[in-house]
Design a protein around this motif. Sequence first.
Motif, PDB file in Angstrom:
ATOM      1  N   ALA A 143       0.818  -1.208   0.000  1.00  0.00           N
ATOM      2  CA  ALA A 143       0.000   0.000   0.000  1.00  0.00           C
ATOM      3  C   ALA A 143       0.855   1.263   0.000  1.00  0.00           C
ATOM      4  O   ALA A 143       0.441   2.301  -0.521  1.00  0.00           O
ATOM      5  N   ALA A 144       2.072   1.167   0.556  1.00  0.00           N
ATOM      6  CA  ALA A 144       2.906   2.365   0.732  1.00  0.00           C
ATOM      7  C   ALA A 144       3.811   2.659  -0.458  1.00  0.00           C
ATOM      8  O   ALA A 144       3.925   3.803  -0.898  1.00  0.00           O
ATOM      9  N   VAL A 145       4.498   1.627  -0.975  1.00  0.00           N
ATOM     10  CA  VAL A 145       5.576   1.942  -1.928  1.00  0.00           C
ATOM     11  C   VAL A 145       5.554   1.147  -3.222  1.00  0.00           C
ATOM     12  O   VAL A 145       6.289   1.489  -4.150  1.00  0.00           O
ATOM     13  N   ALA A 146       4.751   0.113  -3.353  1.00  0.00           N
ATOM     14  CA  ALA A 146       4.866  -0.754  -4.529  1.00  0.00           C
ATOM     15  C   ALA A 146       4.509  -0.045  -5.821  1.00  0.00           C
ATOM     16  O   ALA A 146       4.963  -0.438  -6.896  1.00  0.00           O
ATOM     17  N   SER A 147       3.685   0.998  -5.771  1.00  0.00           N
ATOM     18  CA  SER A 147       3.282   1.695  -6.984  1.00  0.00           C
ATOM     19  C   SER A 147       4.192   2.866  -7.338  1.00  0.00           C
ATOM     20  O   SER A 147       3.895   3.612  -8.268  1.00  0.00           O
ATOM     21  N   GLU A 148       5.273   3.047  -6.592  1.00  0.00           N
ATOM     22  CA  GLU A 148       6.168   4.164  -6.873  1.00  0.00           C
ATOM     23  C   GLU A 148       6.784   4.014  -8.253  1.00  0.00           C
ATOM     24  O   GLU A 148       7.147   2.916  -8.690  1.00  0.00           O
ATOM     25  N   VAL A 149       6.942   5.127  -8.925  1.00  0.00           N
ATOM     26  CA  VAL A 149       7.358   5.089 -10.331  1.00  0.00           C
ATOM     27  C   VAL A 149       8.843   4.799 -10.489  1.00  0.00           C
ATOM     28  O   VAL A 149       9.290   4.476 -11.589  1.00  0.00           O
ATOM     29  N   ASP A 150       9.656   4.921  -9.391  1.00  0.00           N
ATOM     30  CA  ASP A 150      11.094   4.724  -9.547  1.00  0.00           C
ATOM     31  C   ASP A 150      11.514   3.265  -9.420  1.00  0.00           C
ATOM     32  O   ASP A 150      12.697   2.948  -9.447  1.00  0.00           O
ATOM     33  N   LEU A 151      10.552   2.332  -9.274  1.00  0.00           N
ATOM     34  CA  LEU A 151      10.910   0.921  -9.233  1.00  0.00           C
ATOM     35  C   LEU A 151      11.428   0.481 -10.592  1.00  0.00           C
ATOM     36  O   LEU A 151      10.937   0.920 -11.635  1.00  0.00           O
ATOM     37  N   GLN A 152      12.461  -0.367 -10.559  1.00  0.00           N
ATOM     38  CA  GLN A 152      13.058  -0.858 -11.795  1.00  0.00           C
ATOM     39  C   GLN A 152      12.734  -2.342 -11.966  1.00  0.00           C
ATOM     40  O   GLN A 152      12.756  -3.084 -10.989  1.00  0.00           O
ATOM     41  N   PRO A 153      12.414  -2.827 -13.169  1.00  0.00           N
ATOM     42  CA  PRO A 153      12.391  -2.057 -14.426  1.00  0.00           C
ATOM     43  C   PRO A 153      11.147  -1.205 -14.618  1.00  0.00           C
ATOM     44  O   PRO A 153      11.095  -0.369 -15.506  1.00  0.00           O
ATOM     45  N   ARG A 154      10.111  -1.423 -13.779  1.00  0.00           N
ATOM     46  CA  ARG A 154       8.883  -0.632 -13.858  1.00  0.00           C
ATOM     47  C   ARG A 154       8.091  -0.881 -12.590  1.00  0.00           C
ATOM     48  O   ARG A 154       8.431  -1.758 -11.775  1.00  0.00           O
ATOM     49  N   ALA A 155       7.012  -0.105 -12.406  1.00  0.00           N
ATOM     50  CA  ALA A 155       6.137  -0.321 -11.261  1.00  0.00           C
ATOM     51  C   ALA A 155       5.372  -1.635 -11.424  1.00  0.00           C
ATOM     52  O   ALA A 155       5.059  -2.059 -12.541  1.00  0.00           O
ATOM     53  N   ALA A 156       5.088  -2.297 -10.304  1.00  0.00           N
ATOM     54  CA  ALA A 156       4.388  -3.583 -10.332  1.00  0.00           C
ATOM     55  C   ALA A 156       2.898  -3.373 -10.549  1.00  0.00           C
ATOM     56  O   ALA A 156       2.288  -2.442  -9.995  1.00  0.00           O
ATOM     57  N   THR A 157       2.287  -4.236 -11.331  1.00  0.00           N
ATOM     58  CA  THR A 157       0.835  -4.205 -11.505  1.00  0.00           C
ATOM     59  C   THR A 157       0.167  -4.777 -10.260  1.00  0.00           C
ATOM     60  O   THR A 157       0.815  -5.401  -9.402  1.00  0.00           O
ATOM     61  N   VAL A 158      -1.153  -4.595 -10.172  1.00  0.00           N
ATOM     62  CA  VAL A 158      -1.898  -5.136  -9.029  1.00  0.00           C
ATOM     63  C   VAL A 158      -1.753  -6.652  -8.967  1.00  0.00           C
ATOM     64  O   VAL A 158      -1.567  -7.240  -7.893  1.00  0.00           O
ATOM     65  N   GLU A 159      -1.818  -7.296 -10.121  1.00  0.00           N
ATOM     66  CA  GLU A 159      -1.673  -8.753 -10.148  1.00  0.00           C
ATOM     67  C   GLU A 159      -0.277  -9.178  -9.695  1.00  0.00           C
ATOM     68  O   GLU A 159      -0.131 -10.147  -8.935  1.00  0.00           O
ATOM     69  N   GLU A 160       0.742  -8.446 -10.128  1.00  0.00           N
ATOM     70  CA  GLU A 160       2.113  -8.771  -9.725  1.00  0.00           C
ATOM     71  C   GLU A 160       2.322  -8.543  -8.239  1.00  0.00           C
ATOM     72  O   GLU A 160       3.053  -9.291  -7.577  1.00  0.00           O
ATOM     73  N   GLN A 161       1.668  -7.506  -7.688  1.00  0.00           N
ATOM     74  CA  GLN A 161       1.777  -7.272  -6.245  1.00  0.00           C
ATOM     75  C   GLN A 161       1.173  -8.435  -5.470  1.00  0.00           C
ATOM     76  O   GLN A 161       1.746  -8.893  -4.471  1.00  0.00           O
ATOM     77  N   GLU A 162       0.033  -8.926  -5.927  1.00  0.00           N
ATOM     78  CA  GLU A 162      -0.609 -10.046  -5.252  1.00  0.00           C
ATOM     79  C   GLU A 162       0.251 -11.304  -5.356  1.00  0.00           C
ATOM     80  O   GLU A 162       0.429 -12.056  -4.385  1.00  0.00           O
ATOM     81  N   THR A 163       0.823 -11.512  -6.533  1.00  0.00           N
ATOM     82  CA  THR A 163       1.701 -12.669  -6.732  1.00  0.00           C
ATOM     83  C   THR A 163       2.923 -12.571  -5.833  1.00  0.00           C
ATOM     84  O   THR A 163       3.370 -13.572  -5.241  1.00  0.00           O
ATOM     85  N   TRP A 164       3.475 -11.360  -5.716  1.00  0.00           N
ATOM     86  CA  TRP A 164       4.671 -11.170  -4.874  1.00  0.00           C
ATOM     87  C   TRP A 164       4.365 -11.457  -3.410  1.00  0.00           C
ATOM     88  O   TRP A 164       5.141 -12.127  -2.717  1.00  0.00           O
ATOM     89  N   ARG A 165       3.196 -10.959  -2.907  1.00  0.00           N
ATOM     90  CA  ARG A 165       2.858 -11.198  -1.493  1.00  0.00           C
ATOM     91  C   ARG A 165       2.658 -12.687  -1.237  1.00  0.00           C
ATOM     92  O   ARG A 165       3.115 -13.223  -0.218  1.00  0.00           O
ATOM     93  N   THR A 166       1.989 -13.369  -2.150  1.00  0.00           N
ATOM     94  CA  THR A 166       1.815 -14.812  -2.000  1.00  0.00           C
ATOM     95  C   THR A 166       3.164 -15.523  -1.965  1.00  0.00           C
ATOM     96  O   THR A 166       3.392 -16.456  -1.178  1.00  0.00           O
ATOM     97  N   ALA A 167       4.097 -15.067  -2.827  1.00  0.00           N
ATOM     98  CA  ALA A 167       5.427 -15.677  -2.866  1.00  0.00           C
ATOM     99  C   ALA A 167       6.161 -15.471  -1.546  1.00  0.00           C
ATOM    100  O   ALA A 167       6.877 -16.369  -1.076  1.00  0.00           O
ATOM    101  N   LYS A 168       6.010 -14.270  -0.923  1.00  0.00           N
ATOM    102  CA  LYS A 168       6.655 -14.035   0.378  1.00  0.00           C
ATOM    103  C   LYS A 168       6.135 -15.024   1.426  1.00  0.00           C
ATOM    104  O   LYS A 168       6.916 -15.577   2.215  1.00  0.00           O
ATOM    105  N   LEU A 169       4.829 -15.248   1.430  1.00  0.00           N
ATOM    106  CA  LEU A 169       4.252 -16.174   2.406  1.00  0.00           C
ATOM    107  C   LEU A 169       4.702 -17.606   2.126  1.00  0.00           C
ATOM    108  O   LEU A 169       4.975 -18.378   3.057  1.00  0.00           O
ATOM    109  N   MET A 170       4.825 -17.954   0.855  1.00  0.00           N
ATOM    110  CA  MET A 170       5.281 -19.308   0.520  1.00  0.00           C
ATOM    111  C   MET A 170       6.740 -19.509   0.919  1.00  0.00           C
ATOM    112  O   MET A 170       7.122 -20.593   1.383  1.00  0.00           O
TER     113      MET A 170
END
Length: 861
Positions: free
Chosen positions: A521-548
């Motif tokens: 909610a705080a930083v994942a949509s920031e524009v300075d992320l490389q190579p680009r900002a994460a989409t909503v689907e990618e954010q959900e996938t990333w959080r699931t991966a952290k829990l796994m």
Amino acid sequence: MAKADRNTAARAAVTGENHAQALSWIRAHGLLHGLAPDAEAAEQQALESALLFALARPVGPFHPLTPSGSLFGIAKASPGPGDELRLWPATGFEAEVLARLLPSRTSDAVPTVTGVAGLRWGREGKYLALTRVGASEQVLLAAQPRDVREAGRLCAKVGLLPLWDQAGTAFEDTPRRVIDISLAESAPAWSRALRRPLLAREVASHWTSREPTLAELAGDASALMPRPHGPAPRRPQIVHVRSTRGGTGCSTLSVQIAYGLTRAGRTVALVTDDAMLRHVAKDAADDAAVWHEPFAPAGGGQLLAASHGYYGEHLDVRAAEATSRGEIVVLDVGGRPPAELADLPAADLTVLTDHYRARDWVRVDVIDRRPEQVRVCAALDERFARWWRPSTEQADADQLRTALDREFFYYAMLRLEAPDEVDVYDVDDAEDVEEWWDLGADGSPGHPDDVLPPEDGAPLDLWRHHFLDFITPEGQRRHPDSWDEVRDTWITHNRLRNLQRLSADGDPIEDLAVRASEFLAAVASEVDLQPRAATVEEQETWRTAKLMRWLDAQFNAHLRHDAPYLPRSAAETVMAVLDARFLTYGPHHAEGFAALADAVTGDDWWDAAAAARSLDGAAFPLPPGPDQDADVREQGWAAFLAAVENEGARRHGEVWSEVRARWVEHHRRLEQDERAPFAPAEEELSALRRQFAAALAPVTAAGVDWDSVSGRWVAGVRSDAARVRDFDDLVERRQRPGTGEETASALLRGVRAQDFDPQMPVVMIINMYRPMGGPEAVTETADALRSHGVVALCTVRQRKAFEEFLFAPSTWNDDQVRPVQEELGSVVSTALKDAQKTSTSPRRGGFRIGQVAHRLEADVP
């Protein structure tokens, strides 16, 4: 020729000093006493005349010394006002000169005294002070005690008995009076000749048969005569030697800079720490003295050194004293902050020392060929690692529960070894009680592997009640406000954490889920992320991966700690015990199977948990032996089974025949799969994951579908976000030397962190330098630093990977370190001159810009 140069040349022409020495003397004393002052006191003249007479007309077996460019072995002198006189023997003739000056007794039938009767020596810094018994007058001779010992050997060779090691002898009284009387009229001339050896050597060949005269030693009287010109009031130049951090060699390099400046003929006052001074002035005659003169190079100059204390407590006092003792003051200020330097003399130059760090000089170009989605998830991982904030301050009850978790772990480990030991501590020992209830007051976390046995592997709930009942009376007394809440919740709290296989300080999966959601909610949509900002689907996938990944880590901990408790048949449990015991008592044990006779009869030997604990610290998996040893291994397995046959059949009769038939093949497969004893086979993991996930409390954090996450984890489904590390081989890192600007930018971070005066000229010394890009890399960096106001860059090279400390005190005067000292002194001297020039010119922004950026590369073996 300028007046200063004419005066310097005039003094050097009669004393033999080099240009730097003569110039330094004139700057210190002016012309008030003339350029080569004569001795004033008759007693001083008598001593000096006796010294030169002994060299010109030696008594006994010795002959006059005739080394090139010297006056009977004296190469140069430094006469000063107040009857001061320093002498330098010709190089290599120190012992010969001392053998002719110090008194000895001949072995003739009628013994006589050679040398100067009554003369004795004592240490004064780097000189020998020559005085006569009962007199205060002295002459300093640049020599060492070893030269005195060598002079003794020279005398012994020709049959002379040294007298200088005796306090005083009546045998010397008469020769002393005779020489004083015979030289009474010519003493001023002999004394002047000793003070002007370069001038005197032109006519000295006649003095073996006649006395010298003042007239022939007058030289250019108009140039040498006293004139009303005192030394110009001159503020010494101040050098602060600072470090970016501890251990960069700041104190050692301070000494080397001081040595180098002294070798160049400068008068240097050094203030360093107490330990370094003991190295520098270890031979000082007076240990109680504050200031020492540890170094007097043959080429000129003078070094005075003092300690500012072990912790720098006397730095301001010693620094103030140093300003009246040297034309250049070198202050070893180390890593002290600017506020602590406010009372010191203002610096004309700062020398900043630092260690070589590869990250400053080497750049890594990353060629990332991973899929874009993988790079996005990797960027989220890196940002989350920096963003993850420490937990907010725990409430008293939470802190107490965590402390009890730590202590219960140790209690449970004790109960495993001694099940009947119920007491937590000795209630009758007040010290033991206080130590226990300190409850980790130092705040250090427990070890991640401090994990309790599984819930079904020991009677943990019974032990929890014993533990809590024992400590409750004292807990209520010490924590009246929170104890009731802790007592009512701690057992459930501890059990839930253990089901997740967490140590006392491990983070539960619920906390990870909440923090991951807050992060997104705080930083994942920031524009300075490389190579680009994460989409909503990618954010959900990333959080699931952290829990796994959390589930993977804790499941692996579960397998590591709970292997002996995993569900398996009775026969499989016995075979796992035999696996562990074979590795302990088999080919890897010095006693082999001979130790089994008694051991197998004990209950612990057959206990699965005890067998697993016996493997703690062993390296697994163990690879199988070489093929040619297959027969030997087969024989070993058979011998092992035979050794445990009787006890195994007695204890496990219902399954022993199955164990005997299957164990060899079972153990062979264990080796082939490179598994540790008790480790489950691959086909068993899915069921074990399902059991582990079912034992966990569901995650309730917003946005997390726990059933979906746990189901996919049990099934072994992993997204690319969960397998980021599997793509590491697609990331190539190529090292190259940094450009001058890149390296300069990295080094300037250390400069700016020191909070220097913006107008302060700075010299940087990189110690223990390991070149990668060659000399041109240093040159380019020096040029880039100069454009930012750093006037010089020096690199002191480390030639060997594991060489001893550079500049060990025993090497400070050897031929390999000397060039480094001279180069360091040259860099600092050049920077000081540049600072003087620019101090009167308009100043530019940033650090003061120097005219020269000097590079030094010194190989030190």
